[in-house]
Write a protein that holds these residues in place. Structure first.
Motif, PDB file in Angstrom:
ATOM      1  N   ALA A  12       0.819  -1.100   0.044  1.00 23.07           N
ATOM      2  CA  ALA A  12      -0.063  -0.042  -0.116  1.00 23.07           C
ATOM      3  C   ALA A  12       0.815   1.212  -0.091  1.00 23.07           C
ATOM      4  O   ALA A  12       2.120   1.294   0.596  1.00 23.07           O
ATOM      5  N   GLY A  24       0.607   5.262   0.811  1.00 22.62           N
ATOM      6  CA  GLY A  24      -0.711   6.224   1.208  1.00 22.62           C
ATOM      7  C   GLY A  24      -0.121   7.682   0.673  1.00 22.62           C
ATOM      8  O   GLY A  24      -0.823   7.880  -0.571  1.00 22.62           O
ATOM      9  N   ARG A  68       4.650   9.947   2.299  1.00 29.56           N
ATOM     10  CA  ARG A  68       5.448  10.754   3.372  1.00 29.56           C
ATOM     11  C   ARG A  68       6.430  10.217   4.220  1.00 29.56           C
ATOM     12  O   ARG A  68       7.103  10.626   5.070  1.00 29.56           O
ATOM     13  N   SER A  69       6.332   8.588   3.906  1.00 30.54           N
ATOM     14  CA  SER A  69       7.473   8.086   4.587  1.00 30.54           C
ATOM     15  C   SER A  69       8.846   8.332   3.764  1.00 30.54           C
ATOM     16  O   SER A  69       8.632   8.861   2.196  1.00 30.54           O
ATOM     17  N   THR A  86      -1.909  10.060   5.157  1.00 32.24           N
ATOM     18  CA  THR A  86      -3.145   9.255   5.193  1.00 32.24           C
ATOM     19  C   THR A  86      -3.182   8.682   6.822  1.00 32.24           C
ATOM     20  O   THR A  86      -2.387   8.241   7.456  1.00 32.24           O
ATOM     21  N   HIS A 106       4.166   9.168  15.870  1.00 28.78           N
ATOM     22  CA  HIS A 106       4.264   9.859  17.124  1.00 28.78           C
ATOM     23  C   HIS A 106       4.264  11.277  16.866  1.00 28.78           C
ATOM     24  O   HIS A 106       4.310  11.732  15.837  1.00 28.78           O
ATOM     25  N   TYR A 129      14.121   4.470  13.051  1.00 28.82           N
ATOM     26  CA  TYR A 129      12.560   4.568  12.705  1.00 28.82           C
ATOM     27  C   TYR A 129      12.160   3.942  10.989  1.00 28.82           C
ATOM     28  O   TYR A 129      12.897   4.734  10.209  1.00 28.82           O
TER      29      TYR A 129
HETATM   30  C1  LIG Z   1       7.905  16.535   7.100  1.00 32.24           C
HETATM   31  C2  LIG Z   1       7.682  15.224   7.510  1.00 32.24           C
HETATM   32  C3  LIG Z   1       7.471  15.242   9.002  1.00 32.24           C
HETATM   33  C4  LIG Z   1       7.137  14.057   9.641  1.00 32.24           C
HETATM   34  N1  LIG Z   1       6.973  14.133  11.126  1.00 32.24           N
HETATM   35  C5  LIG Z   1       6.793  12.995  11.613  1.00 32.24           C
HETATM   36  C6  LIG Z   1       6.704  12.861  13.059  1.00 32.24           C
HETATM   37  O1  LIG Z   1       6.631  13.988  13.746  1.00 32.24           O
HETATM   38  N2  LIG Z   1       6.369  11.664  13.691  1.00 32.24           N
HETATM   39  C7  LIG Z   1       6.247  10.380  13.040  1.00 32.24           C
HETATM   40  O2  LIG Z   1       5.938   9.517  13.327  1.00 32.24           O
HETATM   41  N3  LIG Z   1       6.498  10.509  11.508  1.00 32.24           N
HETATM   42  C8  LIG Z   1       6.899  11.626  10.941  1.00 32.24           C
HETATM   43  N4  LIG Z   1       7.005  11.564   9.495  1.00 32.24           N
HETATM   44  C9  LIG Z   1       6.626  10.478   8.653  1.00 32.24           C
HETATM   45  C10 LIG Z   1       5.387  10.080   8.472  1.00 32.24           C
HETATM   46  O3  LIG Z   1       4.336  10.395   9.329  1.00 32.24           O
HETATM   47  C11 LIG Z   1       4.958   8.483   8.253  1.00 32.24           C
HETATM   48  O4  LIG Z   1       6.145   8.029   7.283  1.00 32.24           O
HETATM   49  C12 LIG Z   1       3.662   8.236   7.440  1.00 32.24           C
HETATM   50  O5  LIG Z   1       3.726   6.663   7.686  1.00 32.24           O
HETATM   51  C13 LIG Z   1       3.369   8.547   6.343  1.00 32.24           C
HETATM   52  O6  LIG Z   1       2.164   8.467   5.886  1.00 32.24           O
HETATM   53  P1  LIG Z   1       1.629   8.178   4.347  1.00 32.24           P
HETATM   54  O7  LIG Z   1      -0.024   8.144   4.343  1.00 32.24           O
HETATM   55  O8  LIG Z   1       2.351   9.200   3.688  1.00 32.24           O
HETATM   56  O9  LIG Z   1       1.979   6.796   3.949  1.00 32.24           O
HETATM   57  P2  LIG Z   1       3.252   6.308   3.068  1.00 32.24           P
HETATM   58  O10 LIG Z   1       4.477   6.982   3.311  1.00 32.24           O
HETATM   59  O11 LIG Z   1       2.755   6.120   1.604  1.00 32.24           O
HETATM   60  O12 LIG Z   1       3.476   4.697   3.454  1.00 32.24           O
HETATM   61  C14 LIG Z   1       3.836   4.394   5.073  1.00 32.24           C
HETATM   62  C15 LIG Z   1       3.837   3.132   5.353  1.00 32.24           C
HETATM   63  O13 LIG Z   1       2.323   3.017   5.567  1.00 32.24           O
HETATM   64  C16 LIG Z   1       1.755   1.726   4.694  1.00 32.24           C
HETATM   65  N5  LIG Z   1       0.356   2.043   4.362  1.00 32.24           N
HETATM   66  C17 LIG Z   1      -0.019   3.277   3.841  1.00 32.24           C
HETATM   67  N6  LIG Z   1      -1.390   3.204   3.839  1.00 32.24           N
HETATM   68  C18 LIG Z   1      -1.609   1.954   3.882  1.00 32.24           C
HETATM   69  C19 LIG Z   1      -2.964   1.043   4.270  1.00 32.24           C
HETATM   70  N7  LIG Z   1      -4.257   1.728   3.818  1.00 32.24           N
HETATM   71  N8  LIG Z   1      -2.721  -0.144   4.679  1.00 32.24           N
HETATM   72  C20 LIG Z   1      -1.668  -0.717   5.146  1.00 32.24           C
HETATM   73  N9  LIG Z   1      -0.545   0.007   5.005  1.00 32.24           N
HETATM   74  C21 LIG Z   1      -0.433   1.201   4.621  1.00 32.24           C
HETATM   75  C22 LIG Z   1       2.939   1.654   3.452  1.00 32.24           C
HETATM   76  O14 LIG Z   1       2.818   0.516   2.939  1.00 32.24           O
HETATM   77  C23 LIG Z   1       3.996   1.997   4.251  1.00 32.24           C
HETATM   78  O15 LIG Z   1       4.682   0.779   5.016  1.00 32.24           O
HETATM   79  C24 LIG Z   1       7.046  12.760   8.961  1.00 32.24           C
HETATM   80  C25 LIG Z   1       7.172  13.008   7.448  1.00 32.24           C
HETATM   81  C26 LIG Z   1       7.475  14.094   6.892  1.00 32.24           C
HETATM   82  C27 LIG Z   1       7.603  14.114   5.411  1.00 32.24           C
END
Ligand SMILES: Cc1cc2nc3c(=O)[nH]c(=O)nc-3n(C[C@H](O)[C@H](O)[C@H](O)COP(=O)(O)OP(=O)(O)OC[C@H]3O[C@@H](n4cnc5c(N)ncnc54)[C@H](O)[C@@H]3O)c2cc1C
Length: 445
Positions: free
Chosen positions: A38, A40, A43-44, A105, A115, A397
């Motif tokens: 998946a 989202g 933003r990872s 997401t 967190h 992380y």
């Molecule tokens: C500027 C910035 C600041 C941030 N600050 C923080 C912070 O303070 N604390 C923190 O914890 N993180 C932080 N992050 C990291 C971010 O919150 C995580 O990486 C989060 O998981 C990103 O979510 P996404 O929707 O973009 O998912 P993606 O990056 O697309 O995916 C992340 C993970 O989630 C899985 N996933 C996504 N959707 C689903 C679904 N529907 N079902 C199953 N698995 C799924 C993906 O397979 C992947 O393993 C930050 C990132 C940025 C860019």
């Protein structure tokens, strides 16, 4: 096939990328051969949502129900935190936990068990999930919660998308009176001062520090601690705020139109940036009322800021070390980073509270997050840092990682082996969900 990357633009891959609008469509996609992961909102930072076949979840983004007397919200996993805030802040509700960007997401928030600045008070996002529906390998849907199919729940929270596709989740929003934060910023001259500052701020709901990783010697660890509480109506001073307390004033949106050439990010420009940031805050404690966007999401005001790092991309090195190792450990690791001269444009320090979960990143202790442009030298430095982090009983992380090896993962995540077995077993055999990351660190084959 199209090019796709997560936030660090490293790695960039060609993948078969598609979305889905209904569970029936998703079932059909899972019937096709080959592993999937998946994606989202990307933003990872590394390769956690990358794989030959990628399932975009963003179109699966409906609000399903809301209970205004309890704040309980149920929504599909492709909903962004920003979409929740847009609808619910004006009604007097806020997220129970939010990371430093609202552009993620709900699926990503659960899979990485994100967190926020309130970890020491409210824990991670997963601790607020009442229940969720997850689709497995074979297209069946499991409703799980801390008490129903608890094992499945446990491996999905923090499970980086490897147990199945999260379809929707139910969690409680928290009540707020205003869209503003009562913020105090405190300048700390070195590492000891900032750690004292964190320990003295335990009663504050939100706390975080921006640390200048380029300052050396006696000034090493100089930083600005920001702590905050949701402002009540009576905390507001400005008439414009009082007139519509739940409608924040929007900041200016700046865009970065192209990838910056890599030479723009050199030690001198970074030093200038860090110095300017540090000097913005005069010594002592300063009180402000700021809108929630400025407090929680300062970087979201700059669209596509990741392009600053150029085509080579960047990564974020985020580690946590247990509180007991805190001062000594942090001093040694920070010293190694400052000595390397590879510096970091952005370094965020936070003290986590206790957390007892299966695969999630936080443990009680200090976490530091630093951005690095990708380079051979940085990669060599990370190897050295890995050894130090592991020796202090810490870990990296997964949501930020693009380069950790299997041995480091195995050594620092005590449930690695059980996790590997559990995701296969709970999916009745081989799991179909894998990412470049899960293969690299040996969770999936
Ligand atoms: C500027 C910035 C600041 C941030 N600050 C923080 C912070 O303070 N604390 C923190 O914890 N993180 C932080 N992050 C990291 C971010 O919150 C995580 O990486 C989060 O998981 C990103 O979510 P996404 O929707 O973009 O998912 P993606 O990056 O697309 O995916 C992340 C993970 O989630 C899985 N996933 C996504 N959707 C689903 C679904 N529907 N079902 C199953 N698995 C799924 C993906 O397979 C992947 O393993 C930050 C990132 C940025 C860019």
């Amino acid at each position: 096939m199209r090019k796709i990357a997560d936030w660090g633009n490293y790695p960039v891959i060609e993948a078969d990328v598609s979305g889905f609008d209904t569970t029936a469509q998703l079932q059909q996609k899972l019937e096709q051969p080959g592993d999937v992961i998946a994606f989202g909102n990307g933003r990872s930072y590394g390769d956690a949502s990358l794989q030959n076949k990628i399932l975009l979840t963003r179109r699966f983004n409906k609000f399903l129900s809301f209970n205004p007397s309890t704040g309980e919200l149920c929504c599909q996993a492709g909903v962004l935190l920003s979409e929740i805030l847009e609808v619910f802040v004006p009604k007097g509700w806020f997220l129970p936990v939010t990371p430093g960007t609202k552009l993620i997401t709900i699926g990503g928030a659960i899979a990485a068990d994100v967190h926020g600045k309130n970890h020491h008070v409210d824990g991670s996002f997963g601790q607020h999930i009442r229940s969720m529906d997850v689709m497995r390998n074979d297209g069946t849907v499991i409703t799980c919660s801390p008490s129903e199919h608890a094992e499945f729940f446990q491996v999905t929270v923090g499970g980086m998308g490897l147990s199945g596709i999260i379809l929707n989740a139910t969690f409680r929003l928290k009540k707020i009176e205003t869209a503003y934060i009562r913020e105090e910023s405190v300048r700390a001259e070195n590492l000891d001062e900032i750690m004292d500052g964190f320990e003295a701020s335990n009663d504050w709901t939100y706390s975080v520090a921006w640390i200048d990783c380029l300052a050396k010697g006696d000034a090493m660890g100089r930083s600005i601690l920001m702590r905050g509480e949701h402002a009540t109506a009576s905390d507001l001073v400005e008439q414009a705020h009082k007139d519509s307390p739940l409608i924040p004033k929007n900041g200016l949106q700046l865009g970065i139109p192209i990838n910056f050439p890599n030479f723009v990010l050199n030690p001198l420009s970074m030093k200038a940036f860090n110095f300017a940031y540090y000097n913005k805050t005069r010594p002592g404690t300063h009180k402000h009322i700021v809108d929630y966007n400025s407090f929680f999401y300062p970087l979201d005001a700059i669209n596509d800021w990741n392009r600053i790092y150029g085509k080579r991309g960047f990564t974020q090195y985020q580690f946590v070390i247990p509180k007991e190792a805190g001062r000594e450990g942090m001093r040694k690791i920070l010293k190694r980073i400052t000595e390397s001269g590879l510096g970091s444009f952005l370094a965020v320090l936070k003290l986590f509270g206790e957390q007892d979960s299966f695969m999630s990143f936080p443990i009680a202790g200090y976490t530091l997050a630093l951005d690095f442009p990708i380079s051979v030298k940085a990669m060599a430095l990370f190897k050295e840092l890995d050894a130090m982090v592991a020796d202090y009983g810490g870990r990296l992380y997964l949501a930020k990682d693009s380069r950790m090896d299997a041995a480091m993962f195995e050594r620092t995540y005590p449930n690695a082996d059980d996790f590997r077995q559990a995701i296969a077993m709970l999916n009745e055999g081989e799991t179909k969900f894998s990412s470049l990351q899960s293969k690299r660190i040996g969770i999936t084959s």
